[in-house]
Write an enzyme that holds these catalytic residues in place. Structure first.
Site, PDB file in Angstrom:
ATOM      1  N   LYS A  82      -4.013  25.530  33.389  1.00 42.90           N
ATOM      2  CA  LYS A  82      -4.376  25.121  34.753  1.00 42.90           C
ATOM      3  C   LYS A  82      -4.901  23.688  34.770  1.00 42.90           C
ATOM      4  CE  LYS A  82      -6.698  28.363  36.767  1.00 42.90           C
ATOM      5  NZ  LYS A  82      -7.841  29.224  37.161  1.00 42.90           N
TER       6      LYS A  82
ATOM      7  N   LYS B 242     -13.242  30.411  28.886  1.00 42.94           N
ATOM      8  CA  LYS B 242     -13.686  31.403  29.868  1.00 42.94           C
ATOM      9  C   LYS B 242     -14.793  32.224  29.255  1.00 42.94           C
ATOM     10  CE  LYS B 242     -12.400  32.844  34.061  1.00 42.94           C
ATOM     11  NZ  LYS B 242     -11.581  32.138  35.063  1.00 42.94           N
TER      12      LYS B 242
ATOM     13  N   THR C 204     -11.523  26.529  45.848  1.00 44.46           N
ATOM     14  CA  THR C 204     -10.395  27.315  45.328  1.00 44.46           C
ATOM     15  C   THR C 204      -9.410  27.625  46.454  1.00 44.46           C
ATOM     16  OG1 THR C 204     -11.864  28.270  43.680  1.00 44.46           O
ATOM     17  CG2 THR C 204      -9.771  29.397  44.031  1.00 44.46           C
TER      18      THR C 204
ATOM     19  N   ASN D  77     -15.316  34.982  46.554  1.00 45.43           N
ATOM     20  CA  ASN D  77     -15.321  33.510  46.538  1.00 45.43           C
ATOM     21  C   ASN D  77     -14.030  32.920  47.099  1.00 45.43           C
ATOM     22  OD1 ASN D  77     -17.791  33.502  45.265  1.00 45.43           O
ATOM     23  ND2 ASN D  77     -16.972  33.076  43.214  1.00 45.43           N
TER      24      ASN D  77
ATOM     25  N   SER E  83     -14.752  21.433  40.376  1.00 47.15           N
ATOM     26  CA  SER E  83     -15.743  21.571  39.304  1.00 47.15           C
ATOM     27  C   SER E  83     -15.785  20.316  38.442  1.00 47.15           C
ATOM     28  CB  SER E  83     -15.378  22.753  38.390  1.00 47.15           C
ATOM     29  OG  SER E  83     -15.956  23.944  38.855  1.00 47.15           O
TER      30      SER E  83
END
Ligand code: GLU
Length: 394
Positions: free
Chosen positions: A91, A103, A187, A217, A345
């Site tokens: 990504k 992650k 997002t 979210n 981010s």
């Protein structure tokens, strides 16, 4: 069945068989650089001590510090986190930001936790991971069931341990504690830019009917953005229920209903159905915005949407991809569609390091340039290779 990391490797293989890659690259990219597992003892409010298992998978940092969220979920395990870390690496490359893929997670259902219990768990995760994360090493962020408040506790804990109070160790913090403007909605916003850029190419009408799986979210903000833009959101779900109204749902009223009852179920003026059935609604656009492995071999035939746009990570398995491609149903893949989150981010990380504060307008202007550019590049690549958008993105 449906091990997410095996699915991720299957996606890689399918994509890399179309173009030639150096075999050494293909050998290396199948393996995470490092996998960390910790035990997190947490004193619960009733005095009991519980011990939770926490993870961080640092998949690849060839492009920059590892980057990716931390998930609190009862089904989270190391295989899931590994797959999610792998997708983060791709990504970040898709949107060309200077970050690698990582992650984190904890196997826990945090829903019944009090704020105090959540705080002790969050601080415990950071204490266990403080020597493997850092602004130039690995920069976590929110994911399923983790919030700006949880990021703030983690950043604070990291500051106490290391003395680094720049906040750049973690993103998705509250704006008043070093978070970026726009991160909370980034997002879904990034996905919306991709949708607008590709809508005509995907054969979608100017005003679409939309079904959204997940109201967290990503899903909740998506419902707001699409409906504010004049599209008709006809169905949404959360982990407890789904609701449908073919005339369109009043999203602002629904957000209030969810805030007071904790579920979308029972919303007035809509029919309440089983959570999973949100996927099977006839609509122009289906947005999976919950968890991985939702659309698979056994249920893919029931999908009636004209296009899928993945705000969740890994919602469609490789076998389901094949089925949808054969039926001419395009899937805008997660590593493009939901990359707005990690992009903003990275803007947050950059602002923390430079001690800057960008306006929301500046953040979204920069985000839109990136999302539009990469959406078009991937659509062109898919045409050129005569393949689906996921392989093109890989
Ligand atoms: N958890 C989000 C994702 O899956 C965001 C990661 C980040 O902001 O670092 O992309």
């Amino acid at each position: 069945m449906n091990n997410p990391f095996e699915n991720a490797l299957a996606q890689l293989e399918r994509a890399t068989s179309l173009v030639s890659f150096h075999p050494d690259f293909l050998r290396v990219i199948r393996h995470p650089n490092r996998q960390v597992r910790i035990s997190i003892p947490v004193k619960m409010d009733d005095g009991r001590l519980e011990v939770f298992e926490g993870y961080r998978v640092q998949f690849n940092n060839a492009r920059g510090p590892y980057k990716g969220g931390i998930r609190f979920h009862q089904d989270t395990d190391i295989e899931e986190v590994k797959a999610l870390a792998f997708w983060m690496a791709l990504k970040c490359a898709v949107v060309n930001i200077p970050m690698g893929g990582g992650k984190g997670g904890v196997t826990v259902d945090p829903k019944p936790f009090t704020d105090g219990e959540k705080e002790r768990l969050a601080r415990g995760w950071m204490r266990g991971m403080a020597d493997v994360v850092g602004p130039q090493k690995d920069v976590p962020a929110p994911d399923v069931n983790t919030t700006p408040q949880i990021m703030e506790w983690m950043a604070d804990e990291y500051g106490k341990i290391t003395g680094d109070i720049s906040g750049a160790v973690i993103t998705g913090k509250p704006v008043e504690s070093g978070g970026s403007q726009g991160r909370g909605t980034a997002t879904a916003q990034g996905g919306f830019y991709v949708f607008e850029t590709l809508r005509e190419k995907l054969g979608l009408p100017e005003k679409c009917t939309v079904a959204i799986q997940g109201f967290g979210n990503a899903g909740q903000v998506a419902a707001q953005l699409w409906s504010e833009a004049g599209h008709k959101v006809i169905a949404v779900s959360d982990s407890r229920a789904a609701i449908v109204n073919s005339e369109g749902l009043d999203i602002e009223a629904l957000v209030a209903h969810k805030a007071s009852t904790r579920s979308v179920g029972g919303f007035e003026g809509a029919q309440t159905i089983e959570s999973i059935d949100v996927l099977y609604q006839a609509c122009d656009l289906l947005i999976p915005a919950a968890l991985e492995n939702q659309i698979h071999e056994e249920n893919v035939e029931r999908i009636q949407a004209k296009v899928l746009l993945e705000l969740a990570n890994g919602p469609t398995t490789p076998k389901a991809d094949d089925n949808l491609f054969a039926r001419g149903i395009p899937v805008v893949p997660d590593i493009l569609a939901n990359a707005g989150g990690v992009t903003v981010s990275t803007f947050e990380w950059e602002q923390n390091l430079k001690k800057e504060n960008w306006s929301e307008q500046e953040v979204f202007d920069k985000l839109k340039i990136i999302m539009d550019r990469e959406a078009l590049a991937i659509a062109d690549k898919a045409t050129q290779l005569n393949t689906d958008l996921r392989r093109a993105a890989f």
